[in-house]
Each structure stands twice: as structure tokens, then as C-alpha cells.
Write a protein that holds these residues in place. Structure first.
Motif, PDB file in Angstrom:
ATOM      1  N   ILE A   1     -16.073  11.241  -5.710  1.00  0.00           N
ATOM      2  CA  ILE A   1     -17.435  11.720  -5.928  1.00  0.00           C
ATOM      3  C   ILE A   1     -17.636  13.104  -5.323  1.00  0.00           C
ATOM      4  N   ALA A   2     -17.166  13.326  -4.085  1.00  0.00           N
ATOM      5  CA  ALA A   2     -17.318  14.608  -3.402  1.00  0.00           C
ATOM      6  C   ALA A   2     -16.107  14.844  -2.521  1.00  0.00           C
ATOM      7  N   GLY A   3     -15.725  16.100  -2.346  1.00  0.00           N
ATOM      8  CA  GLY A   3     -14.547  16.424  -1.564  1.00  0.00           C
ATOM      9  C   GLY A   3     -13.265  16.162  -2.352  1.00  0.00           C
ATOM     10  N   THR A   4     -12.136  16.297  -1.675  1.00  0.00           N
ATOM     11  CA  THR A   4     -10.842  16.102  -2.328  1.00  0.00           C
ATOM     12  C   THR A   4      -9.967  15.156  -1.505  1.00  0.00           C
ATOM     13  N   LYS A   5      -9.011  14.544  -2.197  1.00  0.00           N
ATOM     14  CA  LYS A   5      -8.023  13.676  -1.550  1.00  0.00           C
ATOM     15  C   LYS A   5      -6.685  13.853  -2.254  1.00  0.00           C
ATOM     16  N   THR A   6      -5.611  13.759  -1.490  1.00  0.00           N
ATOM     17  CA  THR A   6      -4.281  13.662  -2.066  1.00  0.00           C
ATOM     18  C   THR A   6      -3.810  12.223  -1.896  1.00  0.00           C
ATOM     19  N   VAL A   7      -3.531  11.571  -3.020  1.00  0.00           N
ATOM     20  CA  VAL A   7      -3.182  10.155  -3.037  1.00  0.00           C
ATOM     21  C   VAL A   7      -1.703   9.999  -3.354  1.00  0.00           C
ATOM     22  N   HIS A   8      -1.021   9.175  -2.573  1.00  0.00           N
ATOM     23  CA  HIS A   8       0.391   8.850  -2.808  1.00  0.00           C
ATOM     24  C   HIS A   8       0.459   7.364  -3.163  1.00  0.00           C
ATOM     25  N   ALA A   9       0.917   7.060  -4.377  1.00  0.00           N
ATOM     26  CA  ALA A   9       0.913   5.678  -4.868  1.00  0.00           C
ATOM     27  C   ALA A   9       2.292   5.304  -5.395  1.00  0.00           C
ATOM     28  N   TRP A  10       2.728   4.098  -5.049  1.00  0.00           N
ATOM     29  CA  TRP A  10       4.020   3.583  -5.480  1.00  0.00           C
ATOM     30  C   TRP A  10       3.828   2.552  -6.598  1.00  0.00           C
ATOM     31  N   PRO A  11       4.807   2.407  -7.475  1.00  0.00           N
ATOM     32  CA  PRO A  11       4.754   1.336  -8.475  1.00  0.00           C
ATOM     33  C   PRO A  11       4.733  -0.027  -7.797  1.00  0.00           C
ATOM     34  N   CYS A  12       4.137  -0.999  -8.432  1.00  0.00           N
ATOM     35  CA  CYS A  12       4.123  -2.354  -7.876  1.00  0.00           C
ATOM     36  C   CYS A  12       5.340  -3.125  -8.374  1.00  0.00           C
ATOM     37  N   GLY A  13       5.729  -4.121  -7.615  1.00  0.00           N
ATOM     38  CA  GLY A  13       6.801  -5.014  -8.046  1.00  0.00           C
ATOM     39  C   GLY A  13       8.202  -4.573  -7.679  1.00  0.00           C
ATOM     40  N   ASP A  14       8.357  -3.480  -6.947  1.00  0.00           N
ATOM     41  CA  ASP A  14       9.687  -3.023  -6.540  1.00  0.00           C
ATOM     42  C   ASP A  14       9.981  -3.601  -5.155  1.00  0.00           C
ATOM     43  N   PRO A  15      10.953  -4.523  -5.033  1.00  0.00           N
ATOM     44  CA  PRO A  15      11.212  -5.189  -3.748  1.00  0.00           C
ATOM     45  C   PRO A  15      11.715  -4.250  -2.658  1.00  0.00           C
ATOM     46  N   GLN A  16      12.265  -3.091  -3.031  1.00  0.00           N
ATOM     47  CA  GLN A  16      12.689  -2.156  -1.989  1.00  0.00           C
ATOM     48  C   GLN A  16      11.497  -1.416  -1.391  1.00  0.00           C
ATOM     49  N   VAL A  17      10.381  -1.372  -2.137  1.00  0.00           N
ATOM     50  CA  VAL A  17       9.167  -0.722  -1.631  1.00  0.00           C
ATOM     51  C   VAL A  17       8.318  -1.720  -0.857  1.00  0.00           C
ATOM     52  N   VAL A  18       8.073  -2.883  -1.452  1.00  0.00           N
ATOM     53  CA  VAL A  18       7.310  -3.951  -0.801  1.00  0.00           C
ATOM     54  C   VAL A  18       8.179  -5.192  -0.741  1.00  0.00           C
ATOM     55  N   ALA A  19       8.622  -5.550   0.448  1.00  0.00           N
ATOM     56  CA  ALA A  19       9.478  -6.722   0.618  1.00  0.00           C
ATOM     57  C   ALA A  19       8.663  -8.003   0.492  1.00  0.00           C
ATOM     58  N   GLU A  20       9.324  -9.067   0.126  1.00  0.00           N
ATOM     59  CA  GLU A  20       8.657 -10.369   0.004  1.00  0.00           C
ATOM     60  C   GLU A  20       8.029 -10.793   1.330  1.00  0.00           C
ATOM     61  N   SER A  21       8.690 -10.451   2.432  1.00  0.00           N
ATOM     62  CA  SER A  21       8.161 -10.810   3.758  1.00  0.00           C
ATOM     63  C   SER A  21       6.835 -10.110   4.034  1.00  0.00           C
ATOM     64  N   GLU A  22       6.634  -8.908   3.485  1.00  0.00           N
ATOM     65  CA  GLU A  22       5.376  -8.188   3.679  1.00  0.00           C
ATOM     66  C   GLU A  22       4.242  -8.900   2.939  1.00  0.00           C
ATOM     67  N   VAL A  23       4.521  -9.346   1.728  1.00  0.00           N
ATOM     68  CA  VAL A  23       3.521 -10.082   0.946  1.00  0.00           C
ATOM     69  C   VAL A  23       3.179 -11.393   1.640  1.00  0.00           C
ATOM     70  N   GLU A  24       4.196 -12.072   2.165  1.00  0.00           N
ATOM     71  CA  GLU A  24       3.964 -13.339   2.864  1.00  0.00           C
ATOM     72  C   GLU A  24       3.114 -13.126   4.118  1.00  0.00           C
ATOM     73  N   ALA A  25       3.375 -12.044   4.851  1.00  0.00           N
ATOM     74  CA  ALA A  25       2.592 -11.765   6.051  1.00  0.00           C
ATOM     75  C   ALA A  25       1.147 -11.421   5.692  1.00  0.00           C
ATOM     76  N   TYR A  26       0.964 -10.693   4.609  1.00  0.00           N
ATOM     77  CA  TYR A  26      -0.381 -10.310   4.172  1.00  0.00           C
ATOM     78  C   TYR A  26      -1.175 -11.524   3.714  1.00  0.00           C
ATOM     79  N   CYS A  27      -0.575 -12.298   2.811  1.00  0.00           N
ATOM     80  CA  CYS A  27      -1.279 -13.445   2.227  1.00  0.00           C
ATOM     81  C   CYS A  27      -1.266 -14.659   3.145  1.00  0.00           C
ATOM     82  N   GLY A  28      -0.145 -14.895   3.794  1.00  0.00           N
ATOM     83  CA  GLY A  28      -0.013 -16.104   4.584  1.00  0.00           C
ATOM     84  C   GLY A  28      -0.672 -16.012   5.951  1.00  0.00           C
ATOM     85  N   ALA A  29      -0.355 -14.941   6.683  1.00  0.00           N
ATOM     86  CA  ALA A  29      -0.884 -14.792   8.036  1.00  0.00           C
ATOM     87  C   ALA A  29      -2.155 -13.964   8.083  1.00  0.00           C
ATOM     88  N   GLY A  30      -2.571 -13.422   6.942  1.00  0.00           N
ATOM     89  CA  GLY A  30      -3.783 -12.613   6.913  1.00  0.00           C
ATOM     90  C   GLY A  30      -3.630 -11.271   7.598  1.00  0.00           C
TER      91      GLY A  30
END
Length: 321
Positions: free
Chosen positions: A166-195
Motif C-alpha cells: 500500500i505504501a513504501g517499498t519492500k524487497t521480498v525473497h520467496a522460495w518455491p514450496c515443496g522442495d525438501p532441501q529448502v523446507v525439511a520435513e522436520s521443520e513442518v513437523e515442528a511448526y504443525c506438531g509443536a506449534g
């Protein structure tokens, strides 16, 4: 108004916040990140005084308001407290110099900014693929207020989200989803399982895989569910709207299954992993979701009732044709 109600349907004549040339991009929602143009800044001008007034209208509490003060780095988690915490009002008033982030939640419910945002929620839903539309449970909108130069730490979200500058600027860095080398299964488990909302682990050697977008007013970027990203704010105060959608496949299935598995593992049990048994998955998801939804809804209803209001929820209108 009852404690849980849905907003009335929106007519197709009320849509038009996404630039027509970019609407076809939304067939790739929750498949890949992409950038698009929008007209929300014209429909919904937001200034610092507007945000201060919005803060006054919203109920207090973590369900509706959050902020972080001090300089943060890419690797920092959401609970990092790099400096003494200011009040929210002081944070908003001094946002130009206090190196802070403010988030106001569920603003699609607001009487002033809500109508345009509910139109936007329905519009993005309508442009998206039928597969995504069938997965959507509900939607919400947030406003982000960032100090000049501030970083938003590397993270991923369970929601499919759309950031609109809406106002100002941002530089955004975004990775594709579903790549296990970027997001490991253990990270998803910690996020969803342990909150653990800071479960995502930044890997500097994989920065080269990120797509980079410079957002100016009128630009937007889509982050797929579980697609990691981090943000570098420009040299002026940034104001942006974030549109989120909760999904049956993740919020109603994967997260409750992993959350219940986490509890069972703490008791010394060895529960089946998601996908091992359809019957087991359904029973776990149902049990956890019922308990969690009741607790979450009760907290939000209490917050709204303090202001003598109900708790409306945006749900999509499934149109034919």
C-alpha cells in the motif's frame, strides 16, 4: 449478531481490485510464488493515522494485535525480543524511528476497511483454480506496518497468503514450496506438531534459489502454503495488507494430525505418520480440530464480547459459472 456468523455474499460487480492483465496468474495459487498488480491502494488508502484509528477500533489481545520492537535479522524467530517492548500505541506513533513491526489481525471484520477487504477475499478466491477453491475453509486479512530498513525474519506460513503493498517499498525473497532441501520435513513437523512458528531454518547457501521481488505501492506477491520467505523493508515506513486463506488439507488435516502425534510421542507412544492410515488420519484430525477450534473461537468471542460485538468469519461464496 450471533457469536459466529458469516458475511453476506458479495456481487460480482463489486470485484475488480486485481489488475485484469494479471488475473490469469491466480490459476497457480498455492503452486508457486508470483507477483501481480492491484488497485487496493486506490480503493483503500491507509495512512499512519488510519492505522492508529484501526488499532483503537480493534479488540485488544493476541488474537487481534501483535508487535515486535528492535532490530531483527533474517535468522531471528517471531518471539525474539531485541529491545525493550514499547506499548502498541507508542510503537505505531514512533514507527519511523523505533525499528518495529506491527500486525493488526482480522481487519476484514472492521466497519471501515472491512468492506473492501471482503471484496478482495472473494475476488482472489474467484480467480483461483477450482482445486484451491475446494480446499479453502475461510479467509482473513491483516495489515503490516514496518519501520524503515527493518527485516521480517525468514519463515513459512500454513496459510496461502497474498501480500499487497500500500505504501513504501519492500524487497521480498520467496522460495518455491515443496522442495525438501529448502523446507525439511522436520521443520513442518515442528511448526504443525509443536506449534513452533519459528521452525523454518534459514539456509544461506540456498538463498540463490529464491525469487526476488521489489514491491512498490500497487504490487503484490503470492506465498504458497509452506513456501518460505523473508522481507527487507525499504528506506521509508511500509504499509501492506496480507490476505490469508485457511485450507482443509493443511489446517483441517495435516496440522491436527501432526499436533496430536506430537502429544502422543511425548507420552512415549509411536503414532502412525500422516498418510499411513486414512482412518487414523481422519480420527486424529477430527479430535484435534474440534478441541482446538472450540478453544480458539472461545478466545476470540470473548475478545469481541468485551466490545459488545459478535465474531463474524469470512467464508467464500461458491459461485456457479
Amino acid at each position: 449478531m450471533s457469536a459466529l456468523t458469516t458475511f453476506s455474499s458479495l456481487s460480482s460487480s463489486q470485484t475488480g481490485l486485481i489488475e485484469p492483465a494479471d488475473r490469469a496468474l491466480f490459476s497457480d495459487v498455492n503452486v508457486r510464488p508470483f507477483c501481480y498488480r492491484h488497485r487496493l491502494a486506490l480503493e483503500l488508502p491507509l495512512t499512519l493515522p488510519d492505522i492508529a484509528a484501526l488499532n483503537d477500533r480493534l479488540p485488544d489481545g493476541d488474537a487481534f494485535k501483535g508487535w515486535q520492537n528492535g532490530v531483527t535479522q533474517i535468522e531471528d524467530g517471531w518471539r525474539t525480543r531485541p529491545s525493550e517492548r514499547l506499548t502498541l500505541a507508542d510503537t505505531i506513533a514512533g514507527i519511523e524511528t523505533n525499528h518495529s513491526l506491527v500486525v493488526l489481525k482480522h481487519i476484514e471484520q472492521d466497519s471501515v476497511v472491512g468492506p473492501a477487504l471482503r471484496n478482495l477475499l472473494q475476488e482472489i478466491f474467484d480467480y483461483s483454480s477450482s482445486r484451491f477453491r475446494k480446499d479453502v475453509v475461510l479467509g482473513e486479512c491483516l495489515v503490516f506496518l514496518n519501520s524503515p530498513g527493518r527485516k521480517t525474519a525468514y519463515h513459512f506460513d500454513l496459510e496461502a497468503s497474498f501480500l499487497l503493498q500500500i505504501a513504501g517499498t519492500k524487497t521480498v525473497h520467496a522460495w518455491p514450496c515443496g522442495d525438501p532441501q529448502v523446507v525439511a520435513e522436520s521443520e513442518v513437523e515442528a511448526y504443525c506438531g509443536a506449534g513452533n512458528l519459528s521452525a523454518a531454518v534459514y539456509k544461506p547457501d540456498l538463498q540463490k534459489l529464491a525469487q526476488t521481488y521489489l514491491l512498490e505501492p500497487g504490487d503484490g506477491v503470492h506465498f504458497p502454503s509452506l513456501g518460505p520467505h523473508w522481507v527487507q523493508n525499504g528506506d521509508t515506513v511500509s504499509i501492506s495488507i496480507n490476505v490469508n486463506y485457511d485450507l482443509r488439507s493443511l489446517h483441517g488435516s495435516l496440522r491436527p494430525i501432526l499436533a496430536l502425534n506430537h502429544r502422543l510421542e511425548k507420552l512415549g507412544l509411536r503414532p502412525r505418520r500422516p498418510g499411513a492410515s486414512l482412518l487414523s488420519d481422519k480420527a486424529k484430525a477430527t479430535a484435534w480440530t474440534v478441541a482446538r477450534n472450540a478453544k480458539t473461537l472461545a478466545r476470540r468471542v470473548i475478545a469481541r464480547r468485551r466490545n459488545g460485538e459478535g465474531y463474524p468469519v469470512w467464508m467464500p461464496e461458491h459461485r456457479i459459472g
